[in-house]
Design a protein around this motif. Structure first.
Motif, PDB file in Angstrom:
ATOM      1  N   ILE A  26      30.718 -24.398  50.083  1.00 21.91           N
ATOM      2  CA  ILE A  26      31.625 -23.446  49.404  1.00 21.91           C
ATOM      3  C   ILE A  26      32.565 -24.206  48.469  1.00 21.91           C
ATOM      4  CG2 ILE A  26      33.568 -21.871  49.826  1.00 21.91           C
ATOM      5  CD1 ILE A  26      32.149 -21.261  52.567  1.00 21.91           C
ATOM      6  N   HIS A  27      33.099 -25.320  48.963  1.00 20.99           N
ATOM      7  CA  HIS A  27      34.049 -26.121  48.187  1.00 20.99           C
ATOM      8  C   HIS A  27      33.393 -26.676  46.920  1.00 20.99           C
ATOM      9  CE1 HIS A  27      36.669 -29.979  48.067  1.00 20.99           C
ATOM     10  NE2 HIS A  27      37.349 -29.007  47.533  1.00 20.99           N
ATOM     11  N   LEU A  28      32.165 -27.183  47.058  1.00 22.17           N
ATOM     12  CA  LEU A  28      31.477 -27.741  45.881  1.00 22.17           C
ATOM     13  C   LEU A  28      31.188 -26.637  44.869  1.00 22.17           C
ATOM     14  CD1 LEU A  28      28.971 -30.326  47.439  1.00 22.17           C
ATOM     15  CD2 LEU A  28      31.025 -30.811  46.105  1.00 22.17           C
ATOM     16  N   ASP A  29      30.678 -25.494  45.356  1.00 17.08           N
ATOM     17  CA  ASP A  29      30.292 -24.410  44.436  1.00 17.08           C
ATOM     18  C   ASP A  29      31.492 -23.805  43.723  1.00 17.08           C
ATOM     19  OD1 ASP A  29      27.657 -24.680  45.041  1.00 17.08           O
ATOM     20  OD2 ASP A  29      27.542 -22.929  46.359  1.00 17.08           O
ATOM     21  N   ASN A  30      32.583 -23.597  44.468  1.00 19.72           N
ATOM     22  CA  ASN A  30      33.681 -22.796  43.925  1.00 19.72           C
ATOM     23  C   ASN A  30      34.833 -23.604  43.358  1.00 19.72           C
ATOM     24  OD1 ASN A  30      32.095 -20.749  44.796  1.00 19.72           O
ATOM     25  ND2 ASN A  30      33.367 -20.177  46.537  1.00 19.72           N
ATOM     26  N   THR A  78      39.213 -24.422  49.315  1.00 14.35           N
ATOM     27  CA  THR A  78      39.209 -23.069  48.744  1.00 14.35           C
ATOM     28  C   THR A  78      39.624 -22.121  49.882  1.00 14.35           C
ATOM     29  OG1 THR A  78      36.999 -22.329  49.355  1.00 14.35           O
ATOM     30  CG2 THR A  78      37.158 -23.707  47.376  1.00 14.35           C
ATOM     31  N   PRO A  79      40.017 -20.880  49.566  1.00 12.40           N
ATOM     32  CA  PRO A  79      40.471 -19.985  50.646  1.00 12.40           C
ATOM     33  C   PRO A  79      39.431 -19.824  51.756  1.00 12.40           C
ATOM     34  CG  PRO A  79      41.102 -19.098  48.515  1.00 12.40           C
ATOM     35  CD  PRO A  79      40.246 -20.302  48.226  1.00 12.40           C
ATOM     36  N   LEU A  80      38.174 -19.637  51.389  1.00 12.32           N
ATOM     37  CA  LEU A  80      37.155 -19.442  52.420  1.00 12.32           C
ATOM     38  C   LEU A  80      36.885 -20.734  53.198  1.00 12.32           C
ATOM     39  CD1 LEU A  80      35.238 -17.464  53.722  1.00 12.32           C
ATOM     40  CD2 LEU A  80      33.594 -17.877  51.869  1.00 12.32           C
ATOM     41  N   ALA A  81      36.816 -21.847  52.498  1.00  9.83           N
ATOM     42  CA  ALA A  81      36.580 -23.128  53.173  1.00  9.83           C
ATOM     43  C   ALA A  81      37.768 -23.499  54.075  1.00  9.83           C
ATOM     44  CB  ALA A  81      36.318 -24.231  52.150  1.00  9.83           C
ATOM     45  N   LYS A 107      39.405 -21.326  55.759  1.00 15.60           N
ATOM     46  CA  LYS A 107      39.203 -20.539  56.994  1.00 15.60           C
ATOM     47  C   LYS A 107      38.273 -21.291  57.935  1.00 15.60           C
ATOM     48  CE  LYS A 107      39.979 -15.918  55.142  1.00 15.60           C
ATOM     49  NZ  LYS A 107      39.365 -14.677  54.681  1.00 15.60           N
ATOM     50  N   ILE A 108      37.237 -21.896  57.367  1.00  9.73           N
ATOM     51  CA  ILE A 108      36.313 -22.687  58.209  1.00  9.73           C
ATOM     52  C   ILE A 108      37.066 -23.880  58.788  1.00  9.73           C
ATOM     53  CG2 ILE A 108      34.185 -24.065  58.225  1.00  9.73           C
ATOM     54  CD1 ILE A 108      33.097 -22.209  56.058  1.00  9.73           C
ATOM     55  N   ARG A 109      37.944 -24.491  57.988  1.00  9.62           N
ATOM     56  CA  ARG A 109      38.752 -25.616  58.496  1.00  9.62           C
ATOM     57  C   ARG A 109      39.519 -25.210  59.762  1.00  9.62           C
ATOM     58  NH1 ARG A 109      41.481 -30.279  56.334  1.00  9.62           N
ATOM     59  NH2 ARG A 109      43.287 -30.758  57.578  1.00  9.62           N
ATOM     60  N   ARG A 110      40.156 -24.028  59.672  1.00  9.13           N
ATOM     61  CA  ARG A 110      40.943 -23.593  60.838  1.00  9.13           C
ATOM     62  C   ARG A 110      40.049 -23.445  62.063  1.00  9.13           C
ATOM     63  NH1 ARG A 110      43.870 -21.102  56.778  1.00  9.13           N
ATOM     64  NH2 ARG A 110      42.833 -19.072  56.861  1.00  9.13           N
ATOM     65  N   VAL A 111      38.847 -22.910  61.840  1.00 11.46           N
ATOM     66  CA  VAL A 111      37.906 -22.718  62.961  1.00 11.46           C
ATOM     67  C   VAL A 111      37.476 -24.065  63.535  1.00 11.46           C
ATOM     68  CG1 VAL A 111      35.563 -21.953  63.521  1.00 11.46           C
ATOM     69  CG2 VAL A 111      37.055 -20.487  62.145  1.00 11.46           C
ATOM     70  N   VAL A 112      37.136 -24.999  62.648  1.00 11.65           N
ATOM     71  CA  VAL A 112      36.543 -26.252  63.130  1.00 11.65           C
ATOM     72  C   VAL A 112      37.589 -27.186  63.748  1.00 11.65           C
ATOM     73  CG1 VAL A 112      36.582 -27.637  60.997  1.00 11.65           C
ATOM     74  CG2 VAL A 112      34.716 -27.924  62.583  1.00 11.65           C
ATOM     75  N   LEU A 113      38.832 -27.069  63.330  1.00 10.77           N
ATOM     76  CA  LEU A 113      39.857 -27.961  63.886  1.00 10.77           C
ATOM     77  C   LEU A 113      40.563 -27.380  65.113  1.00 10.77           C
ATOM     78  CD1 LEU A 113      41.598 -29.563  60.743  1.00 10.77           C
ATOM     79  CD2 LEU A 113      39.599 -30.340  62.017  1.00 10.77           C
ATOM     80  N   ALA A 114      40.406 -26.054  65.305  1.00 11.98           N
ATOM     81  CA  ALA A 114      41.131 -25.406  66.417  1.00 11.98           C
ATOM     82  C   ALA A 114      40.635 -25.919  67.763  1.00 11.98           C
ATOM     83  CB  ALA A 114      40.947 -23.896  66.340  1.00 11.98           C
ATOM     84  N   ARG A 115      41.564 -26.011  68.702  1.00 12.11           N
ATOM     85  CA  ARG A 115      41.195 -26.496  70.040  1.00 12.11           C
ATOM     86  C   ARG A 115      41.099 -25.334  71.008  1.00 12.11           C
ATOM     87  NH1 ARG A 115      45.709 -29.856  72.140  1.00 12.11           N
ATOM     88  NH2 ARG A 115      44.368 -30.156  73.920  1.00 12.11           N
ATOM     89  N   GLY A 116      40.217 -25.496  71.985  1.00 14.48           N
ATOM     90  CA  GLY A 116      40.367 -24.689  73.184  1.00 14.48           C
ATOM     91  C   GLY A 116      39.552 -23.433  73.343  1.00 14.48           C
ATOM     92  N   GLU A 117      39.264 -22.703  72.235  1.00 15.54           N
ATOM     93  CA  GLU A 117      38.674 -21.376  72.433  1.00 15.54           C
ATOM     94  C   GLU A 117      37.321 -21.425  73.127  1.00 15.54           C
ATOM     95  OE1 GLU A 117      38.568 -19.098  68.878  1.00 15.54           O
ATOM     96  OE2 GLU A 117      40.723 -19.271  68.606  1.00 15.54           O
ATOM     97  N   THR A 169      42.256 -32.075  46.136  1.00 20.12           N
ATOM     98  CA  THR A 169      41.732 -31.119  47.109  1.00 20.12           C
ATOM     99  C   THR A 169      41.384 -31.846  48.400  1.00 20.12           C
ATOM    100  OG1 THR A 169      40.058 -29.387  47.414  1.00 20.12           O
ATOM    101  CG2 THR A 169      39.371 -31.299  46.150  1.00 20.12           C
ATOM    102  N   ARG A 170      40.836 -31.122  49.375  1.00 16.27           N
ATOM    103  CA  ARG A 170      40.556 -31.780  50.660  1.00 16.27           C
ATOM    104  C   ARG A 170      39.379 -31.121  51.349  1.00 16.27           C
ATOM    105  NH1 ARG A 170      45.183 -29.623  54.883  1.00 16.27           N
ATOM    106  NH2 ARG A 170      44.603 -27.427  54.884  1.00 16.27           N
ATOM    107  N   GLU A 171      38.820 -31.861  52.304  1.00 15.38           N
ATOM    108  CA  GLU A 171      37.769 -31.306  53.160  1.00 15.38           C
ATOM    109  C   GLU A 171      38.073 -31.605  54.624  1.00 15.38           C
ATOM    110  OE1 GLU A 171      33.735 -32.051  52.174  1.00 15.38           O
ATOM    111  OE2 GLU A 171      33.898 -30.911  50.317  1.00 15.38           O
ATOM    112  N   PRO A 172      37.677 -30.762  55.571  1.00 11.96           N
ATOM    113  CA  PRO A 172      37.143 -29.451  55.250  1.00 11.96           C
ATOM    114  C   PRO A 172      38.238 -28.581  54.641  1.00 11.96           C
ATOM    115  CG  PRO A 172      37.496 -29.648  57.625  1.00 11.96           C
ATOM    116  CD  PRO A 172      37.772 -30.987  57.033  1.00 11.96           C
TER     117      PRO A 172
END
Ligand code: Z5A
Length: 221
Positions: free
Chosen positions: A80-84, A47-50, A52-62, A41-44
């Motif tokens: 989320i990743h640890l729990d799920n 899991t599907p929800l985590a 989504k956070i990855r996409r937010v945190v790595l995205a540039r520009g907005e 697995t990987r961080e960030p």
């Protein structure tokens, strides 16, 4: 190496292009051949929800994301990743190989961006709830070598988009590398530094050897 009742939690760390994915694949093959169920697995993310956070945190520009917010997002994804995924897998006796974990926050947000270590450790305490990696493999190599490998990999994959970290300065990655080496110096029981300038086959062979050493440690959490 044999299957055992309690799963192991192994994390892989290093600057960009260090070879974490390459080593993870080799460790996964080794464990699977030994009959051990392994979750890679990987961080960030992870899991599907985590993810989504990855996409937010790595995205540039907005919008501007402050280093504090970046840190909070990393820990939100981690919780989320640890729990799920991670805790349930370990409880089932599976081994979890995780590409980056809290040492990445210490190195990137702490050493790289200057976030206060106490802030990071208080969040780690709340989110980990006592869970720490059994082993952390730190793949160490000069910054320019890591960045060049990552650049070549992007070219080969035809990837044009770079994320917020890939646009950082050389000095930023030097601080991250130094941060990682300091963690390994402080925690030699948990962390092993591998020379990632060597060939993929050599690095993977050393990583497998180190992982085999886990067999001989106590099995209590
Ligand atoms: N981040 C953070 O800031 N805080 C946090 O708490 C966490 C993460 C958890 C996403 O990470 C970003 O999130 C990351 C830090 C931040 N940004 N950066 N930088 P990521 O792990 O998803 O992304 P990455 O570090 O950019 O991964 P990577 O570039 O995929 O690197 P890698 O997995 O370590 O390398 P690789 O894919 O195995 O190898 C790269 C290339 O080199 C590839 O073409 C290989 O074939 C080649 N390679 C691999 N090993 C060798 C050797 N030994 N010799 C020669 N060539 C090799």
């Amino acid at each position: 190496m044999s299957a055992r009742a309690r799963g192991r939690f192994i994390t892989l760390e290093g600057i960009e292009g260090a070879g974490k994915s390459t080593v993870t694949a080799a460790l996964t093959r080794e464990l699977t051949t030994a009959g051990i169920v392994v979750r890679s697995t990987r961080e960030p993310g992870g899991t599907p929800l985590a993810e989504k956070i990855r996409r937010v945190v790595l995205a540039r520009g907005e919008e501007r994301v402050s280093p504090e917010t970046e840190t909070l997002l990393m820990f939100a994804a981690r919780a989320i990743h640890l729990d799920n995924l991670v805790r349930p897998a370990l409880a089932r006796g599976e081994w979890v190989l995780c590409d980056r974990f809290t040492d990445a926050t210490r190195a990137y947000q702490g050493a790289g961006r200057g976030i206060d270590a106490q802030f990071i450790e208080s969040l780690a305490g709340a989110v980990h709830r006592g869970l720490e990696p059994d082993l952390t493999l730190l793949l160490d190599l000069p910054v320019e070598m890591g960045l060049e490998r990552a650049r070549q990999r992007r070219l080969a994959a035809g990837e044009a988009v770079v994320d917020r970290f890939e646009t950082e300065t050389h000095q930023f990655f030097e601080r991250v590398r130094a941060g990682y080496l300091e963690i390994a110096r402080r925690e030699p029981q948990r962390c092993r530094v591998l020379d990632a300038t060597r060939s993929p086959a050599e690095v993977c062979a050393v990583a497998i050897d180190v992982m085999r050493g886990l067999e001989f440690r106590g099995s209590e959490t």
